[in-house]
Enzyme design. Structure first.
Site, PDB file in Angstrom:
ATOM      1  N   ASP A   1      -0.075  -6.398  -3.268  1.00  0.00           N
ATOM      2  CA  ASP A   1      -0.288  -5.424  -2.186  1.00  0.00           C
ATOM      3  C   ASP A   1      -1.240  -6.067  -1.173  1.00  0.00           C
ATOM      4  OD1 ASP A   1      -1.163  -3.341  -0.583  1.00  0.00           O
ATOM      5  OD2 ASP A   1      -1.376  -1.903  -2.239  1.00  0.00           O
ATOM      6  N   HIS A   2      -0.722  -6.352  -0.014  1.00  0.00           N
ATOM      7  CA  HIS A   2      -1.496  -7.115   0.967  1.00  0.00           C
ATOM      8  C   HIS A   2      -2.648  -6.312   1.584  1.00  0.00           C
ATOM      9  CE1 HIS A   2      -2.330 -10.639   3.058  1.00  0.00           C
ATOM     10  NE2 HIS A   2      -1.246 -10.810   3.785  1.00  0.00           N
ATOM     11  N   ARG A   3      -2.708  -5.026   1.268  1.00  0.00           N
ATOM     12  CA  ARG A   3      -3.854  -4.248   1.749  1.00  0.00           C
ATOM     13  C   ARG A   3      -5.092  -4.590   0.933  1.00  0.00           C
ATOM     14  NH1 ARG A   3      -1.725   1.640   0.820  1.00  0.00           N
ATOM     15  NH2 ARG A   3      -1.357   0.603  -1.158  1.00  0.00           N
TER      16      ARG A   3
END
Ligand code: COA
Length: 559
Positions: free
Chosen positions: A531-533
């Site tokens: 999850d790139h967040r």
């Protein structure tokens, strides 16, 4: 404080115009110019603004009432010393007698004063002729915005069909075609400012349906309908569109949004609100008279949008069209299992909510495989099968311990990260009923034998559908191993609210350069989605390197 009665202003002589919306309630404090009511005739709607500020004490009207100039709307408590009497100023405040005035003042006007605007004063002829249709008298309004073109070049229109919709701050009105014919040129576009006499379109009009015929029909109309205009002004004849709307409502028991191409039927306040929220009114179902969209419909639409799960809504993307596959050949339709549907919804939800990035790497597990083979006999004696999976679990647990962001979840409001001090790892198990993900607890604290035993047990339980909900909860990370099935790589979808997942593909022997020569090595293709967040590429690179190093040299698992 004094009480003043606010009355219906001059509507241009209109009688019996319907109240379609009451915009205030008793106790409301209104500012001067706030809308009190929305009135609507056959072809126009207008808002009646407050002539002054004050508090609404009582309301004398309700939706559906038929009103005329001078009828009491409500009582307003206003501050002493407030200017003119409310009833007078109401008349003055009427923003633009506009649409309603256009409709009703035409009724007083039995001359052909408005004819020239519509080209209706042209001499009748039997040959086809071209007429320029112009904006009729709109009650003195100047520069009113064109918000909709209801026709395009080449369209055949019937007299009375709407050509364009004009909208001012307080009113919207449809301009109907004064003739039956074909639109040969549109002379106006959306966004243009129109006033009386502005050219709308050129129409080719058949001689048989000449102006005098049209005029005769129009002048006959008032006899049937007392409030209809008597002039040869464009007749507010909206039966065509009304019939279309009514047709649509009878074919569907609950209100349905306007069909493609069907006109949207809404007042200026609703149109304005829709523009502010970026709502496409053609998607909103109207619950008002003749499927008119009222403010409550907009509210309901927005509420519904908020409720629809992303999985079903597709994030606002148009749904996949329904295709009749049987048209192209024989088909067999099988219902999806409950588990399949649940998995689909979860996958879709994760895919749409989480910005996925997937990185790929190969782990050299030549030594791991040698060791595993050496242990095969012992494993048999213990009654377990030592596959690569326990090693992957053990290595992942160590990498999770060393990379806290991977062993975390983002809070639902996106405001914080929850770091977990336990390492529970889920493993995807393919079962006849669908995909399930049982969770192995405290992987970091278990031996390879324990993990081998537990994974086999959980996989068996999964295939026999004996897993309990608790067996599938609390995971921090997931491993999806397709190694025994095949494939050189894939992009696994994160099992949210986890933040990463490891995909394992089929081991392959490949030549690897050792500095002097190519050596046959057993390479295990791995893919890591995250999850790139929460995780950036550098975090992922570090995690992946550590994981691959541990698999390449399992002695590191002891460190
Ligand atoms: N490459 C090559 N062979 C592999 C391998 C890999 N990456 N991973 C496992 N194998 C081998 C095993 O070593 C075993 O062979 P062996 O008996 O000669 O040692 C064989 O494949 C079968 O292994 P399996 O019984 O499947 O055990 P496992 O521990 O590897 O996997 C599960 C257990 C439950 C994960 C697995 O059976 C499963 O269901 N996988 C599917 C997961 C899935 O569907 N993911 C998709 C999610 S979208």
């Amino acid at each position: 404080m004094t009480k003043e009665t606010i009355k219906i202003p001059d509507l241009g002589g209109g009688e019996g115009v319907e109240v379609i919306e009451v915009c205030v309630a008793v106790g409301d404090v209104v500012e001067q110019e706030d809308s009190l009511l929305v009135l609507e005739s056959d072809k126009a709607s207008m808002e009646v603004p407050a002539p002054k500020s004050g508090k609404v004490v009582s309301i004398a009207m309700s939706v559906g009432d038929s009103v005329s100039e001078g009828d009491a709307i409500l009582e307003l408590e206003v501050a002493e010393g407030s200017d003119e009497p409310a009833s007078e100023s109401a008349a003055e405040s009427a923003p633009e007698p506009d649409a309603a005035a256009e409709q009703t003042s035409a009724a007083d006007d039995d001359t052909d004063g408005g004819n020239d605007t519509a080209g209706a004063a042209q001499p009748a002829s039997t040959a086809e002729r071209t007429e320029t249709v112009k904006v009729p008298d709109v009650g003195g309004g100047e520069g009113i915005e064109v918000i909709e073109l209801c026709v395009a070049e080449g369209d055949e229109v019937n007299e009375g069909d709407s050509l364009i919709v004009l909208e001012s701050d307080k009113a919207s009105m449809e301009v109907p075609a004064p003739f039956t014919g074909v639109v040969s040129a549109m002379l106006i576009k959306v966004g243009d400012a129109a006033s009386e006499g502005t050219a709308i379109a050129e129409m080719r009009v058949a001689g048989a349906n000449s102006v005098s015929d049209a005029k005769a029909e129009q002048t006959a109309a008032p006899a049937e309908k007392a409030d209809a205009p008597m002039s040869a002004e464009p007749e507010p004849k909206n039966e065509a569109s009304t019939a279309a709307r009514e047709g649509a409502s009878t074919s569907s028991p609950s209100p349905a949004p306007a069909a493609p191409g069907e006109q949207v039927y809404a007042g200026p306040a609703v149109r304005k609100l829709a523009r502010e929220f970026g709502i496409d009114l053609s998607k909103v179902s109207g619950s008002g008279p003749r499927k008119r969209i009222v403010k409550e419909d907009l509210h309901a639409y927005v509420k519904q949008l908020a409720k629809v799960p992303a999985a079903a809504a597709g994030g606002g993307i148009e749904p996949i069209p329904d295709v009749d596959f049987a048209k192209f050949g024989e088909v067999d339709i099988q219902p999806l299992s409950k588990l399949d549907k649940l998995t689909a919804a979860n996958m879709h939800r994760s895919w749409l909510n989480l910005p996925h990035v997937t990185q790929f790497d190969d782990a050299d597990i030549t030594e791991l495989e040698d060791f595993r083979r050496e242990m095969k006999k012992e494993a048999e004696q213990r009654g377990v099968k030592l596959t690569p999976l326990p090693f992957l679990l053990k290595a992942a647990a160590a990498a999770l311990r060393g990379n806290a962001k991977f062993n975390a979840s983002l809070s639902a409001d996106g405001e914080s990260i929850v770091y977990k001090h336990y390492v529970h790892i889920g493993m995807a198990v393919d079962t006849p009923a669908g995909l399930v993900v049982p969770v192995i607890r405290d992987v970091d604290k278990k031996s390879l034998w324990e993990l081998a035993e537990e994974t086999a047990e959980l996989a068996k339980k999964a295939r026999e559908r004996k897993l309990k909900p608790a067996d599938m909860q609390g995971g921090c990370f997931t491993i999806s191993s397709l190694g025994n099935i095949g494939g050189t790589g894939f992009t696994p979808i994160i099992n949210a609210p986890e933040v990463a997942i490891l995909g394992v593909s089929k081991l392959a022997v490949k030549p690897v350069w050792d500095g002097d020569s190519f050596q046959p090595r057993k390479l295990l293709p791995l893919s890591l989605s995250y999850d790139h967040r929460v995780i950036n590429g550098a975090d992922a690179g570090k995690f992946f390197t550590e994981l691959a190093q541990m698999l390449a040299d399992i002695r590191r698992l002891l460190l």
